[in-house]
Write an enzyme that holds these catalytic residues in place. Structure first.
Site, PDB file in Angstrom:
ATOM      1  N   ARG A 175      -3.571  -8.863 -20.682  1.00 19.49           N
ATOM      2  CA  ARG A 175      -4.576  -8.580 -21.720  1.00 19.49           C
ATOM      3  C   ARG A 175      -4.034  -7.643 -22.802  1.00 19.49           C
ATOM      4  O   ARG A 175      -4.548  -7.602 -23.916  1.00 19.49           O
ATOM      5  CB  ARG A 175      -5.886  -8.042 -21.116  1.00 19.49           C
ATOM      6  CG  ARG A 175      -5.798  -6.681 -20.503  1.00 19.49           C
ATOM      7  CD  ARG A 175      -7.087  -6.306 -19.796  1.00 19.49           C
ATOM      8  NE  ARG A 175      -8.163  -5.921 -20.701  1.00 19.49           N
ATOM      9  CZ  ARG A 175      -8.246  -4.750 -21.300  1.00 19.49           C
ATOM     10  NH1 ARG A 175      -7.310  -3.831 -21.123  1.00 19.49           N
ATOM     11  NH2 ARG A 175      -9.271  -4.474 -22.081  1.00 19.49           N
ATOM     12  N   PRO A 207       0.810  -1.219   0.000  1.00 18.51           N
ATOM     13  CA  PRO A 207       0.000   0.000   0.000  1.00 18.51           C
ATOM     14  C   PRO A 207       0.846   1.274   0.000  1.00 18.51           C
ATOM     15  O   PRO A 207       0.334   2.367  -0.260  1.00 18.51           O
ATOM     16  CB  PRO A 207      -0.842  -0.096   1.284  1.00 18.51           C
ATOM     17  CG  PRO A 207      -0.410  -1.318   2.002  1.00 18.51           C
ATOM     18  CD  PRO A 207       0.575  -2.072   1.170  1.00 18.51           C
ATOM     19  N   ASP A 230     -10.330   1.445 -24.583  1.00 18.04           N
ATOM     20  CA  ASP A 230     -10.516   1.231 -23.145  1.00 18.04           C
ATOM     21  C   ASP A 230     -10.520   2.550 -22.381  1.00 18.04           C
ATOM     22  O   ASP A 230      -9.836   3.490 -22.779  1.00 18.04           O
ATOM     23  CB  ASP A 230      -9.330   0.443 -22.563  1.00 18.04           C
ATOM     24  CG  ASP A 230      -9.444  -1.040 -22.813  1.00 18.04           C
ATOM     25  OD1 ASP A 230     -10.522  -1.491 -23.203  1.00 18.04           O
ATOM     26  OD2 ASP A 230      -8.430  -1.725 -22.610  1.00 18.04           O
ATOM     27  N   GLU A 285       0.750  -8.685   7.702  1.00 19.43           N
ATOM     28  CA  GLU A 285       1.179  -7.978   8.921  1.00 19.43           C
ATOM     29  C   GLU A 285       2.436  -7.141   8.694  1.00 19.43           C
ATOM     30  O   GLU A 285       2.941  -6.528   9.615  1.00 19.43           O
ATOM     31  CB  GLU A 285       1.369  -8.976  10.074  1.00 19.43           C
ATOM     32  CG  GLU A 285       0.014  -9.441  10.591  1.00 19.43           C
ATOM     33  CD  GLU A 285       0.080 -10.469  11.691  1.00 19.43           C
ATOM     34  OE1 GLU A 285       1.061 -11.233  11.732  1.00 19.43           O
ATOM     35  OE2 GLU A 285      -0.855 -10.503  12.508  1.00 19.43           O
TER      36      GLU A 285
HETATM   37  N1  ADE Z   1      -0.885  -5.191  -0.042  1.00 21.52           N
HETATM   38  C1  ADE Z   1      -1.740  -4.820   0.911  1.00 21.52           C
HETATM   39  N2  ADE Z   1      -2.486  -3.799   0.526  1.00 21.52           N
HETATM   40  C2  ADE Z   1      -2.097  -3.499  -0.735  1.00 21.52           C
HETATM   41  C3  ADE Z   1      -2.497  -2.537  -1.687  1.00 21.52           C
HETATM   42  N3  ADE Z   1      -3.434  -1.637  -1.427  1.00 21.52           N
HETATM   43  N4  ADE Z   1      -1.871  -2.523  -2.869  1.00 21.52           N
HETATM   44  C4  ADE Z   1      -0.899  -3.406  -3.146  1.00 21.52           C
HETATM   45  N5  ADE Z   1      -0.478  -4.332  -2.300  1.00 21.52           N
HETATM   46  C5  ADE Z   1      -1.076  -4.394  -1.102  1.00 21.52           C
END
Ligand code: ADE
Length: 242
Positions: free
Chosen positions: A150, A86, A164, A113
């Site tokens: 794709r 994230p 697209d 975690e």
């Molecule tokens: N791992 C946990 N959350 C994630 C996300 N939002 N994007 C990519 N990998 C992740």
């Protein structure tokens, strides 16, 4: 194109590999997709791949050694290594197109975690699906792989992805199929007219309308040509009158 996913859960990808367009792309050798089980690289006598955080705190962290060794085993000088987390840059269609230039993508799935910070020193890029937290990087690795596969040559017809959403900085125009009328809703007459130039113009205008209404931020980033600017002014006028 070869995609290698480093994961603790290779079985997560079973239905991904055996369904629909991806299955066909793999069967036709348009792409090679493989999962590497990070656990098979552990040097821990109990097969552990995670450990408690230094300095204390809740949860277990993925250790650096199994990831570093798995990478050593699969990486070549043509590999591009992506860590799914994230904290990464949010995935978008221009990034997906860039990935087509690499012969080999290695996708490392983070752990729910967290993971040892030193893993970051082995990667070329960190990528996120968006500002939310998944239990691991697997769904993100699958999403990225799907978006790349794709676009690989011969996987779907090129005309199918040129229009697209996001490809030209706009959302895709509305599409319809039969029946011509359903529950009082008719397919726009122009699409039944057979007049290709009028249909092209209508689609461009409706594509701009959708983008204006749903994703005005995309229009701010896009340089519009004369025809597109004209359509945007007309659309804005229509909504200002309402
Ligand atoms: N791992 C946990 N959350 C994630 C996300 N939002 N994007 C990519 N990998 C992740």
């Amino acid at each position: 194109m070869r995609i290698t996913v480093l994961t603790l859960f290779p079985e997560f990808f079973d239905s991904f590999k055996t369904t629909s367009i991806i299955q066909r792309a793999l069967a036709d050798n348009k792409v090679t997709f493989e999962c590497v089980d990070v656990r098979s690289f552990t040097k821990d006598k109990h097969n552990h791949v995670d450990d408690t955080p230094c300095g204390g705190g809740a949860g277990m962290l993925l250790m650096v050694q199994p990831i570093a060794d798995a990478l050593k085993a699969v990486k070549t000088e043509n590999s591009h290594v992506v860590l799914l987390t994230p904290q990464g840059k949010t995935l978008c269609q221009p990034m997906v197109r860039e990935y087509l230039h690499y012969d080999h993508l290695i996708l490392i799935c983070g752990h729910y975690e967290g993971f040892d910070e030193r893993i970051r020193s082995y990667v070329d890029e960190e990528v996120s699906l968006g500002d939310f937290v998944l239990t691991g990087g697997e769904i993100a690795a699958m999403a990225l792989s799907d978006a790349v596969i794709r676009l690989c040559s011969g996987v779907i017809r090129e005309e199918s992805h040129l229009d697209d959403s996001f490809e030209n900085g706009l959302l895709e125009y509305p599409q319809y199929t039969r029946p011509i009328e359903y529950d009082g809703m008719r397919v726009p007459e122009i699409l039944l007219s057979g007049h290709h130039e009028n249909i092209r113009k209508w689609r461009l205008k409706e594509s701009i309308r959708k983008t204006y209404l749903k994703r005005p931020d995309l229009l701010e980033k896009k340089t519009l040509n004369q025809e597109e600017s004209q359509f945007l002014s007309e659309i804005m006028e229509e909504y200002n009158k309402k």
